[in-house]
Design a protein around this motif. Structure first.
Motif, PDB file in Angstrom:
ATOM      1  N   LEU A   5       0.744  -1.050   0.207  1.00  0.00           N
ATOM      2  CA  LEU A   5      -0.037   0.016  -0.051  1.00  0.00           C
ATOM      3  C   LEU A   5       0.916   1.226  -0.035  1.00  0.00           C
ATOM      4  CD1 LEU A   5      -2.693   1.287   0.194  1.00  0.00           C
ATOM      5  CD2 LEU A   5      -2.576   0.992   2.761  1.00  0.00           C
ATOM      6  N   LEU A   6       1.808   1.224   0.748  1.00  0.00           N
ATOM      7  CA  LEU A   6       2.790   2.477   0.904  1.00  0.00           C
ATOM      8  C   LEU A   6       3.460   2.650  -0.492  1.00  0.00           C
ATOM      9  CD1 LEU A   6       4.042   4.614   2.639  1.00  0.00           C
ATOM     10  CD2 LEU A   6       5.848   2.940   3.138  1.00  0.00           C
ATOM     11  N   ARG A   7       3.971   1.460  -1.261  1.00  0.00           N
ATOM     12  CA  ARG A   7       4.328   1.802  -2.632  1.00  0.00           C
ATOM     13  C   ARG A   7       3.488   2.217  -3.560  1.00  0.00           C
ATOM     14  NH1 ARG A   7       5.024  -3.625  -4.547  1.00  0.00           N
ATOM     15  NH2 ARG A   7       5.953  -3.910  -2.553  1.00  0.00           N
ATOM     16  N   GLU A   8       2.087   1.693  -3.527  1.00  0.00           N
ATOM     17  CA  GLU A   8       1.302   2.539  -4.256  1.00  0.00           C
ATOM     18  C   GLU A   8       1.066   3.755  -3.967  1.00  0.00           C
ATOM     19  OE1 GLU A   8      -2.140  -0.139  -4.393  1.00  0.00           O
ATOM     20  OE2 GLU A   8      -1.137  -1.984  -4.904  1.00  0.00           O
ATOM     21  N   ILE A   9       0.959   4.044  -2.853  1.00  0.00           N
ATOM     22  CA  ILE A   9       0.580   5.521  -2.492  1.00  0.00           C
ATOM     23  C   ILE A   9       1.853   6.486  -3.122  1.00  0.00           C
ATOM     24  CG2 ILE A   9       0.456   7.226  -0.488  1.00  0.00           C
ATOM     25  CD1 ILE A   9      -1.233   5.186   0.863  1.00  0.00           C
ATOM     26  N   LEU A  10       3.172   5.957  -2.657  1.00  0.00           N
ATOM     27  CA  LEU A  10       4.288   6.755  -2.986  1.00  0.00           C
ATOM     28  C   LEU A  10       4.365   6.913  -4.532  1.00  0.00           C
ATOM     29  CD1 LEU A  10       7.049   5.575  -0.368  1.00  0.00           C
ATOM     30  CD2 LEU A  10       5.786   7.994  -0.854  1.00  0.00           C
ATOM     31  N   LEU A  11       4.007   6.023  -5.392  1.00  0.00           N
ATOM     32  CA  LEU A  11       4.147   5.827  -6.586  1.00  0.00           C
ATOM     33  C   LEU A  11       3.035   6.892  -7.365  1.00  0.00           C
ATOM     34  CD1 LEU A  11       5.270   4.692  -9.254  1.00  0.00           C
ATOM     35  CD2 LEU A  11       3.313   2.847  -9.292  1.00  0.00           C
ATOM     36  N   ALA A  12       1.673   6.835  -6.814  1.00  0.00           N
ATOM     37  CA  ALA A  12       0.845   7.874  -7.123  1.00  0.00           C
ATOM     38  C   ALA A  12       1.322   9.135  -6.932  1.00  0.00           C
ATOM     39  CB  ALA A  12      -0.514   7.647  -6.541  1.00  0.00           C
ATOM     40  N   MET A  51      -5.360  18.405 -13.324  1.00  0.00           N
ATOM     41  CA  MET A  51      -6.107  16.995 -13.036  1.00  0.00           C
ATOM     42  C   MET A  51      -5.640  15.637 -14.075  1.00  0.00           C
ATOM     43  SD  MET A  51      -8.441  16.768 -11.436  1.00  0.00           S
ATOM     44  CE  MET A  51      -9.408  16.029 -10.706  1.00  0.00           C
ATOM     45  N   TRP A  52      -4.960  15.958 -15.246  1.00  0.00           N
ATOM     46  CA  TRP A  52      -4.409  15.095 -15.869  1.00  0.00           C
ATOM     47  C   TRP A  52      -3.400  14.363 -15.339  1.00  0.00           C
ATOM     48  CZ3 TRP A  52      -6.866  13.000 -19.529  1.00  0.00           C
ATOM     49  CH2 TRP A  52      -7.569  13.827 -20.552  1.00  0.00           C
ATOM     50  N   ALA A  53      -2.657  14.957 -14.352  1.00  0.00           N
ATOM     51  CA  ALA A  53      -1.719  14.311 -13.404  1.00  0.00           C
ATOM     52  C   ALA A  53      -2.320  13.427 -12.639  1.00  0.00           C
ATOM     53  CB  ALA A  53      -0.738  15.282 -12.635  1.00  0.00           C
ATOM     54  N   VAL A  54      -3.440  13.743 -12.082  1.00  0.00           N
ATOM     55  CA  VAL A  54      -4.026  12.626 -11.079  1.00  0.00           C
ATOM     56  C   VAL A  54      -4.528  11.571 -11.985  1.00  0.00           C
ATOM     57  CG1 VAL A  54      -6.006  12.684  -9.326  1.00  0.00           C
ATOM     58  CG2 VAL A  54      -4.752  14.267  -9.465  1.00  0.00           C
ATOM     59  N   VAL A  55      -5.142  11.712 -13.009  1.00  0.00           N
ATOM     60  CA  VAL A  55      -5.523  10.629 -13.845  1.00  0.00           C
ATOM     61  C   VAL A  55      -4.646   9.647 -14.150  1.00  0.00           C
ATOM     62  CG1 VAL A  55      -6.830  10.088 -15.999  1.00  0.00           C
ATOM     63  CG2 VAL A  55      -7.652  11.768 -14.695  1.00  0.00           C
ATOM     64  N   ILE A  86      -4.945   6.232  -2.585  1.00  0.00           N
ATOM     65  CA  ILE A  86      -4.231   6.441  -3.531  1.00  0.00           C
ATOM     66  C   ILE A  86      -4.557   7.749  -4.433  1.00  0.00           C
ATOM     67  CG2 ILE A  86      -3.683   5.595  -6.068  1.00  0.00           C
ATOM     68  CD1 ILE A  86      -3.799   2.688  -4.711  1.00  0.00           C
ATOM     69  N   ILE A  87      -5.932   7.945  -4.612  1.00  0.00           N
ATOM     70  CA  ILE A  87      -6.313   9.319  -5.011  1.00  0.00           C
ATOM     71  C   ILE A  87      -5.867  10.508  -4.197  1.00  0.00           C
ATOM     72  CG2 ILE A  87      -8.457  10.515  -5.492  1.00  0.00           C
ATOM     73  CD1 ILE A  87      -9.849   7.749  -6.211  1.00  0.00           C
TER      74      ILE A  87
END
Length: 108
Positions: A5-12, A51-55, A86-87
């Motif tokens: 989860l931490l990896r996915e959060i940092l990646l986002a 917004m594109w960065a979030v997508v 993540i969002i």
């Protein structure tokens, strides 16, 4: 599980930050060729790319919406909380990139 989860959060977070910073810096090269003010061009690109960065960071919209839908209607609360985290991380990365560009260029 926590490390994943931490990896996915940092990646986002870093992906959305990279989209803002890289997109504005590389997109500003056009300002040099067209004799437009680079600072204003960077500010405009940062606004447009937010917004594109979030997508980009969450990996598209349909898988995310599917996970949110299954979390709400199927009772998978952990999957829903993971996607929300993540969002939020992607939004924070995009906001940090936007803030950095505005601070560097002296806007807003």
């Amino acid at each position: 599980m926590f490390l994943r989860l931490l990896r996915e959060i940092l990646l986002a977070f870093t992906s959305s930050l990279g989209v803002i910073l890289g997109g504005t810096v590389l997109g500003t090269i056009a300002a040099f060729f067209t004799k437009a003010p680079p600072g204003a061009q960077m500010r405009e690109l940062a606004r447009v790319l937010r917004m594109w960065a979030v997508v980009v960071a969450i990996g598209g919209t349909f898988p995310t919406l599917r996970v949110i839908e299954s979390g709400i209607f199927s009772g998978q609360v952990m999957a829903l909380m993971r996607q929300v985290a993540i969002i939020i991380a992607a939004l924070l990365g995009a906001s940090l990139g936007f803030w950095l560009i505005m601070t560097i260029t002296g806007g807003e």
